[in-house]
Write a protein that holds these residues in place. Structure first.
Motif, short mmCIF file in Angstrom:
data_model
loop_
_atom_site.label_atom_id
_atom_site.label_comp_id
_atom_site.label_asym_id
_atom_site.label_seq_id
_atom_site.Cartn_x
_atom_site.Cartn_y
_atom_site.Cartn_z
N GLU A 58 -6.44 2.01 -4.43
CA GLU A 58 -6.56 1.58 -3.04
C GLU A 58 -7.70 0.59 -2.87
O GLU A 58 -7.56 -0.40 -2.14
CB GLU A 58 -6.73 2.79 -2.12
CG GLU A 58 -5.46 3.59 -1.99
CD GLU A 58 -5.54 4.73 -0.98
OE1 GLU A 58 -4.47 5.27 -0.65
OE2 GLU A 58 -6.65 5.09 -0.53
N LYS A 60 -8.85 -1.60 -4.98
CA LYS A 60 -8.39 -2.91 -5.47
C LYS A 60 -7.49 -3.58 -4.43
O LYS A 60 -7.58 -4.78 -4.20
CB LYS A 60 -7.65 -2.76 -6.80
CG LYS A 60 -8.56 -2.45 -7.95
CD LYS A 60 -7.78 -2.23 -9.23
CE LYS A 60 -8.72 -1.80 -10.34
NZ LYS A 60 -8.01 -1.37 -11.55
N ASN A 61 -6.61 -2.80 -3.81
CA ASN A 61 -5.71 -3.36 -2.80
C ASN A 61 -6.42 -3.70 -1.50
O ASN A 61 -6.02 -4.63 -0.81
CB ASN A 61 -4.53 -2.42 -2.56
CG ASN A 61 -3.51 -2.54 -3.67
OD1 ASN A 61 -3.01 -3.61 -3.94
ND2 ASN A 61 -3.23 -1.43 -4.33
N LYS A 64 -7.86 -7.03 -1.98
CA LYS A 64 -6.80 -8.06 -1.88
C LYS A 64 -6.30 -8.21 -0.44
O LYS A 64 -5.45 -9.06 -0.16
CB LYS A 64 -5.61 -7.68 -2.77
CG LYS A 64 -5.90 -7.71 -4.24
CD LYS A 64 -4.65 -7.24 -4.99
CE LYS A 64 -4.92 -7.00 -6.44
NZ LYS A 64 -3.76 -6.39 -7.12
N VAL A 66 -4.32 -6.20 1.22
CA VAL A 66 -2.92 -5.80 1.41
C VAL A 66 -2.81 -4.37 1.95
O VAL A 66 -1.72 -3.90 2.27
CB VAL A 66 -2.08 -5.96 0.12
CG1 VAL A 66 -1.97 -7.43 -0.26
CG2 VAL A 66 -2.62 -5.13 -1.02
N ARG A 88 -0.82 -0.17 5.52
CA ARG A 88 -0.24 -0.61 4.25
C ARG A 88 0.76 -1.73 4.50
O ARG A 88 1.14 -1.99 5.62
CB ARG A 88 0.48 0.55 3.57
CG ARG A 88 -0.42 1.70 3.25
CD ARG A 88 0.34 2.80 2.52
NE ARG A 88 -0.57 3.83 2.08
CZ ARG A 88 -1.29 3.78 0.98
NH1 ARG A 88 -1.21 2.76 0.18
NH2 ARG A 88 -2.10 4.76 0.66
#
Length: 182
Positions: A58, A60-61, A64, A66, A88
């Protein structure tokens, strides 16, 4: 991106892998409730190692842009997670939309904490990420969740047939959406 938000009663924050024991405790306390509404996760989900992996994934996302997940804490007890709200499938530009998810600890349901957290985070997601459309997918028999999103201002848009497999069965979900004025 704002990683910590304070409301009158709550502290909402993004957590890293070091918080895996706290996150695991939250899920273990509420396993019987959450599994009624979530896809089968498997027993390895209920380990510190698995929670660390999820928190790393999570994070890492989040970097990004996202997704983002805020863990909810009562200001009077800042060491115990009482809920979570996540955004999400963040899609920008053109769609400017995302899917919202949320969970509350069994001992903190029906106290307005979840709606307070959502009301505090939607304006930030809208202004910082340019999200206009927030979608919530809810099982048709989840009356308390439906009541909460309607109270916030989400509007019913219809049924998504056979949307998600829960307990081995494809189930319909109600689509609710909230449009922000970013």
């Amino acid at each position: 991106m704002t990683f910590e938000i304070k409301t009158d009663r709550l502290v909402l924050k993004v957590l890293g892998p070091e918080a895996a024991p706290m996150v695991l405790s939250f899920y273990q306390r509420n396993r019987d409730i959450f599994e009624k509404y979530e896809p089968i996760i498997g027993d390895d989900f209920y380990t510190i190692a698995h929670q660390k992996k999820i928190l790393e994934f999570e994070h890492k996302n989040i970097l990004k842009l996202v997704m983002i997940r805020y863990w909810i804490f009562d200001k009077n007890n800042p060491t115990e997670i009482i809920g979570t709200v996540s955004y999400r499938n963040i899609v920008r530009p053109i769609y400017e939309s995302c899917t919202i998810g949320y969970k509350m600890d069994r001992n903190h349901m029906n106290k307005g904490f979840c709606s307070e957290a959502i009301k505090a985070t939607i304006p930030i997601i809208s202004s910082e990420l340019g999200i206009h459309r927030f979608e919530a997918l809810i099982l048709p028999d989840n009356d308390s969740s439906i009541h909460m999103v309607e109270k916030i201002g989400f509007k019913y848009e219809g049924i998504l047939r056979d949307k998600i497999i829960i307990n081995g069965e494809r189930l319909d979900h109600c689509m609710y959406a909230y449009l922000a004025n970013n």
